[in-house]
Scaffold this motif. Structure first.
Motif, mmCIF file in Angstrom:
data_model
loop_
_atom_site.group_PDB
_atom_site.id
_atom_site.type_symbol
_atom_site.label_atom_id
_atom_site.label_comp_id
_atom_site.label_asym_id
_atom_site.label_seq_id
_atom_site.Cartn_x
_atom_site.Cartn_y
_atom_site.Cartn_z
ATOM 1 N N TRP A 173 0.649 -1.046 0.021
ATOM 2 C CA TRP A 173 0.033 -0.288 -0.411
ATOM 3 C C TRP A 173 0.541 1.393 0.096
ATOM 4 O O TRP A 173 1.843 1.191 0.309
ATOM 5 C CB TRP A 173 -0.951 -0.046 1.586
ATOM 6 N N ARG A 174 0.799 2.599 -0.849
ATOM 7 C CA ARG A 174 1.274 3.830 -1.168
ATOM 8 C C ARG A 174 0.195 4.697 -0.656
ATOM 9 O O ARG A 174 -1.040 4.865 -0.787
ATOM 10 C CB ARG A 174 1.790 3.576 -2.725
ATOM 11 N N PRO A 175 0.830 5.511 0.611
ATOM 12 C CA PRO A 175 -0.640 6.865 1.071
ATOM 13 C C PRO A 175 -0.523 7.659 -0.341
ATOM 14 O O PRO A 175 1.028 7.386 -1.346
ATOM 15 C CB PRO A 175 0.372 7.393 1.870
ATOM 16 N N PRO A 176 -1.985 8.004 -0.644
ATOM 17 C CA PRO A 176 -2.258 8.259 -1.766
ATOM 18 C C PRO A 176 -1.760 9.516 -2.629
ATOM 19 O O PRO A 176 -1.212 9.681 -3.381
ATOM 20 C CB PRO A 176 -3.715 8.982 -1.100
ATOM 21 N N HIS A 177 -1.067 10.403 -1.879
ATOM 22 C CA HIS A 177 -0.760 11.487 -1.626
ATOM 23 C C HIS A 177 0.962 10.949 -2.105
ATOM 24 O O HIS A 177 2.015 11.876 -3.077
ATOM 25 C CB HIS A 177 0.128 12.351 -0.730
ATOM 26 N N ARG A 178 1.487 9.710 -1.884
ATOM 27 C CA ARG A 178 2.736 9.486 -2.946
ATOM 28 C C ARG A 178 2.252 8.682 -3.935
ATOM 29 O O ARG A 178 3.324 8.386 -5.082
ATOM 30 C CB ARG A 178 2.862 8.546 -1.734
ATOM 31 N N ALA A 179 1.415 8.135 -4.444
ATOM 32 C CA ALA A 179 1.049 7.370 -4.745
ATOM 33 C C ALA A 179 1.236 7.956 -6.850
ATOM 34 O O ALA A 179 1.794 7.365 -7.792
ATOM 35 C CB ALA A 179 -0.355 6.081 -5.204
ATOM 36 N N SER A 180 0.487 8.783 -6.306
ATOM 37 C CA SER A 180 0.599 9.958 -7.296
ATOM 38 C C SER A 180 2.064 10.651 -7.828
ATOM 39 O O SER A 180 2.614 10.371 -9.349
ATOM 40 C CB SER A 180 -0.063 11.354 -7.824
#
Length: 200
Positions: free
Chosen positions: A66-73
């Motif tokens: 899992w990757r936090p949403p702010h890092r995923a982009s």
């Protein structure tokens, strides 16, 4: 009796991955001094340990990356991508006492964002790009003297900056190469006891 309990705290042993919890609260509708403490055991609901943490993300594993949403982009930051290991929401299992890695890191390929201007170089703004014959946003030579002067004490090889260097702490590997290049020193004529010779 009825009325339920308003939970104010959930306690567990931080040193273990136990399925036992202590609930602390107050009985609803009772006097403020009437507190309640309950011991709750989820082991009957979660009757197996989670498996295949090393295969996180595979359909058969109980874990996912899992990757936090702010890092995923953004993907990579400072040359590395960090994923967090967690139990899949659909997996009805207990993580158990075995220590698992909290994060998985891998180095990314280098890209322009991994570089900053080298010493004696600065970013060129929109207004001055044409005057400097440079691209806006590029690193341009800003110190006095010749940009690519060969060191006076050059022996063997020397490094010539291309205007960029890897940001401190960045761990990227491969990919875009914008760092300094190594060049051979030019041949130099030196005098010795038997006349002159060339060294490189």
């Amino acid at each position: 009796g009825g009325g339920g309990v308003e939970v104010s705290d959930v306690l567990s042993d931080p040193a273990t991955s136990s399925s036992n919890f202590i609930l602390h609260g107050a009985r609803k509708g009772a006097a403020s001094s009437a507190s309640a403490v309950f011991s709750v055991d989820f082991s009957m609901l979660l009757d197996r340990d989670c498996a295949d943490a090393d295969l996180a993300g595979d359909p058969g594993s109980d874990f996912e990356l899992w990757r936090p949403p702010h890092r995923a982009s953004r993907g990579c930051e400072l040359g590395r991508q960090v994923d967090f290991l967690r139990r899949k929401p659909s997996a009805r299992c207990l993580v158990g006492p075995k220590r698992l890695p909290a994060t998985l890191e891998r180095n990314c390929e280098c890209r322009e964002a991994d570089y900053e201007c080298d010493f004696c170089y600065e970013r060129v703004g929109e207004g001055e790009a044409a005057a400097r014959n440079a691209t806006a946003g590029a690193c341009s030579y800003s110190c006095g003297g010749e940009e690519h002067a060969v060191p006076a004490d050059c022996l063997g090889t020397y490094l010539r900056s291309r205007g960029y260097r890897i940001i401190e702490g960045d761990t990227c590997q491969g990919g875009l190469e914008m760092g300094p290049r190594r060049f051979e020193c030019p041949l130099q004529r030196a005098s010795g006891s038997g006349g002159s010779y060339e060294s490189g």
